[in-house]
Design a protein around this motif. Structure first.
Motif, mmCIF file in Angstrom:
data_model
loop_
_atom_site.group_PDB
_atom_site.id
_atom_site.type_symbol
_atom_site.label_atom_id
_atom_site.label_comp_id
_atom_site.label_asym_id
_atom_site.label_seq_id
_atom_site.Cartn_x
_atom_site.Cartn_y
_atom_site.Cartn_z
ATOM 1 N N SER A 180 -9.248 -22.009 -24.353
ATOM 2 C CA SER A 180 -9.889 -20.745 -24.725
ATOM 3 C C SER A 180 -11.293 -20.964 -25.285
ATOM 4 O O SER A 180 -11.924 -20.034 -25.754
ATOM 5 N N ASP A 203 -9.861 -26.430 -37.979
ATOM 6 C CA ASP A 203 -11.233 -25.972 -37.740
ATOM 7 C C ASP A 203 -11.680 -24.771 -38.572
ATOM 8 O O ASP A 203 -12.774 -24.772 -39.133
ATOM 9 N N VAL A 255 -10.443 -26.566 -26.422
ATOM 10 C CA VAL A 255 -9.206 -26.134 -25.761
ATOM 11 C C VAL A 255 -9.563 -25.114 -24.683
ATOM 12 O O VAL A 255 -10.715 -24.697 -24.567
ATOM 13 N N CYS A 307 -0.819 -18.886 -32.056
ATOM 14 C CA CYS A 307 -1.280 -19.273 -30.722
ATOM 15 C C CYS A 307 -0.403 -20.359 -30.108
ATOM 16 O O CYS A 307 -0.203 -20.395 -28.905
ATOM 17 N N TYR A 326 -5.909 -13.225 -41.014
ATOM 18 C CA TYR A 326 -4.933 -14.116 -40.367
ATOM 19 C C TYR A 326 -3.949 -13.262 -39.570
ATOM 20 O O TYR A 326 -3.414 -12.285 -40.080
HETATM 21 P P1 ATP Z 1 -8.083 -23.941 -35.800
HETATM 22 O O1 ATP Z 1 -8.050 -25.415 -36.038
HETATM 23 O O2 ATP Z 1 -9.031 -23.221 -36.696
HETATM 24 O O3 ATP Z 1 -6.711 -23.321 -35.779
HETATM 25 P P2 ATP Z 1 -8.018 -24.304 -33.001
HETATM 26 O O4 ATP Z 1 -8.697 -25.544 -32.611
HETATM 27 O O5 ATP Z 1 -6.532 -24.305 -33.151
HETATM 28 O O6 ATP Z 1 -8.683 -23.760 -34.336
HETATM 29 P P3 ATP Z 1 -7.780 -21.898 -31.395
HETATM 30 O O7 ATP Z 1 -6.343 -21.787 -31.647
HETATM 31 O O8 ATP Z 1 -8.308 -21.713 -30.021
HETATM 32 O O9 ATP Z 1 -8.449 -23.238 -31.905
HETATM 33 O O10 ATP Z 1 -8.496 -20.836 -32.293
HETATM 34 C C1 ATP Z 1 -9.888 -20.725 -32.311
HETATM 35 C C2 ATP Z 1 -10.280 -19.906 -33.509
HETATM 36 O O11 ATP Z 1 -9.686 -18.610 -33.459
HETATM 37 C C3 ATP Z 1 -9.794 -20.477 -34.804
HETATM 38 O O12 ATP Z 1 -10.664 -21.469 -35.301
HETATM 39 C C4 ATP Z 1 -9.739 -19.264 -35.694
HETATM 40 O O13 ATP Z 1 -11.030 -18.949 -36.154
HETATM 41 C C5 ATP Z 1 -9.300 -18.196 -34.714
HETATM 42 N N1 ATP Z 1 -7.799 -18.037 -34.746
HETATM 43 C C6 ATP Z 1 -6.891 -18.596 -33.928
HETATM 44 N N2 ATP Z 1 -5.637 -18.224 -34.248
HETATM 45 C C7 ATP Z 1 -5.743 -17.390 -35.298
HETATM 46 C C8 ATP Z 1 -4.821 -16.662 -36.137
HETATM 47 N N3 ATP Z 1 -3.495 -16.703 -35.927
HETATM 48 N N4 ATP Z 1 -5.324 -15.910 -37.136
HETATM 49 C C9 ATP Z 1 -6.635 -15.856 -37.371
HETATM 50 N N5 ATP Z 1 -7.545 -16.526 -36.643
HETATM 51 C C10 ATP Z 1 -7.126 -17.282 -35.624
#
Ligand code: ATP
Ligand code: MG
Length: 397
Positions: free
Chosen positions: A305, A199, A303, A355, A218
């Motif tokens: 969150s 995403d 998800v 995450c 990041y």
């Molecule tokens: P993505 O596909 O972008 O990882 P996601 O569907 O896994 O998104 P989440 O893990 O809830 O969703 O994260 C939502 C958003 O938070 C991400 O799209 C990103 O913008 C930010 N984010 C999550 N984890 C990180 C990380 N380790 N570093 C930087 N940004 C993060």
């Protein structure tokens, strides 16, 4: 006679008084994006931009196949809607006749299946003794005479043959669609929270397509997330930068902060608490680097969150606007864009982002203000933010 690339401008041409600024930025971005393709002349007339090699031996202009890479690069510059490869020559109407038949002969050599065509003409030079319809009719007649197996078809022909008469003459056929949008640099800068998923690179691409230059942050939790996970994010930043232009990637060492949270706050709130700290660090980095908003890849309901309640309690920790271009998008559509920009194969590589390792089995999906207060009462959040900001590696991409 020489070969040129013709790029058509889109939304830029709808701009009023500041159209000039948008066009200047667009030409600047093209120059930068095409810097590896030899010395070029990039100039504009009306709603088109023409790209030519200064050196007649430039291999990128040898023929339409050799031009693939440079044309592909042009399609990735926001502000361009489509691109064609044209032959440019001087001379009177007889030379247009000659070049047209020659061009179609080569085209049919490559596409023997073509059976129908039509001619479209544009006249930049309004003093030309013939109007566009007369030119199309004459050239169409010549093509029919030279290739009796072809027929003219106004609706859905196999190919359209284009003639343009300006200071020079141009003939070409076919166009490649570009990524449209507005030239990067015409909007303020944004700080993208870039993870290793599908995403966030798409979210960055979408904001860049509205003219926004980017920086990325990041959150890395080495050794719980591997070096490969970081390399993957660097690679994703590189893919986004093809569209957004050069960018800085800030890698925040998040390990200690996450371990503290695991120890001192309830499991089911860890994702929320973590996201609240991430956003605060991101906002501070954004301010330090002159960014005016944050960008995430969140999509409503995707998800735990990303419920409205969860978004509310994470949103409230920062003042800066958080742009979420994917908020109303279907995952399938996001994946389509991810493929189109060449990020998908990298995004689905299996390395964990932070995450997924520190994630609870049953996260709270509808957290309240009270839940948050409870979850953070044993944490020194302000100190965590300061600590995060002390341990940042910045990579220029
Ligand atoms: P993505 O596909 O972008 O990882 P996601 O569907 O896994 O998104 P989440 O893990 O809830 O969703 O994260 C939502 C958003 O938070 C991400 O799209 C990103 O913008 C930010 N984010 C999550 N984890 C990180 C990380 N380790 N570093 C930087 N940004 C993060
Ligand atoms: Mg993710």
């Amino acid at each position: 006679m020489s070969n040129v690339i013709l790029a058509r401008m889109g939304e830029v041409t709808l701009k009023g008084l500041n159209r000039g600024n948008f066009e200047t930025q667009l030409k600047h971005n093209l120059k930068w994006r095409l810097r590896g393709f030899g010395k070029l002349d990039i100039y504009q007339s009306q709603s088109r931009i023409w790209i030519e090699a200064k050196d007649p031996g430039n291999p990128n202009f040898a023929d339409s196949k050799a031009a693939y890479d440079i044309m592909n690069a042009v399609t990735q510059v926001f502000g361009i809607v489509s691109v064609s490869f044209a032959v440019k020559f001087e001379g009177d109407f007889d030379s247009i006749r000659e070049e047209s038949v020659k061009y179609v002969r080569e085209l049919l050599g490559e596409h023997p299946e073509y059976k129908s065509f039509k001619v479209e003409t544009r006249r930049g030079n309004k003093n030309y003794p013939m109007d566009s319809q007369e030119i199309s009719a004459e050239i169409g007649g010549d093509i029919l005479e030279a290739f009796p197996d072809l027929c003219v078809k106004m609706k859905d022909p196999d190919f359209i043959f284009n003639v343009e008469v300006r200071d020079y003459n141009y003939v070409y056929s076919g166009k490649i669609m570009a990524h449209r949008g507005l030239p990067v640099g015409t909007a303020g800068k944004g700080m993208l929270l870039l993870s290793g998923g599908i995403d966030s690179p798409v979210a960055g691409y979408m904001m860049a397509s509205r003219g926004m230059p980017l920086e990325c942050v990041y959150f890395h939790s080495h050794p719980y997330t591997s070096e490969q996970a970081k390399d993957k994010v660097v690679e994703l930043a590189r893919i986004v930068s093809r569209f957004s232009g050069t960018l800085k990637l800030h890698v925040v060492n998040f390990t200690q902060i996450q371990l503290d949270m695991l120890k001192n706050s309830p499991q089911d709130m860890i994702t929320i608490t973590m996201r609240r700290v991430m956003l605060q660090i991101a906002e501070r980095l954004a301010k330090q680097n002159n960014c005016k908003c944050l960008i995430t890849g969140e999509s409503l309901g995707q998800v735990a969150s990303q419920t409205l309640e969860a978004i509310n309690v994470t949103n409230e920790v920062v003042k800066m606007p958080i742009l979420r271009p994917l908020i109303g998008m279907d995952k399938q559509d996001t994946c389509d864009i991810s493929r189109r920009i060449g990020a998908f194969e990298t995004s689905i590589l299996p390395y964990e982002d932070c995450c997924t390792i520190f994630v609870a089995k049953h996260p709270k999906t509808h957290p309240s203000a009270k839940d948050v207060e409870e979850a953070e009462k044993n944490l020194d959040i302000a100190q965590m933010v300061e600590d995060g900001l002390k341990d940042v590696e910045t990579i220029t991409i």
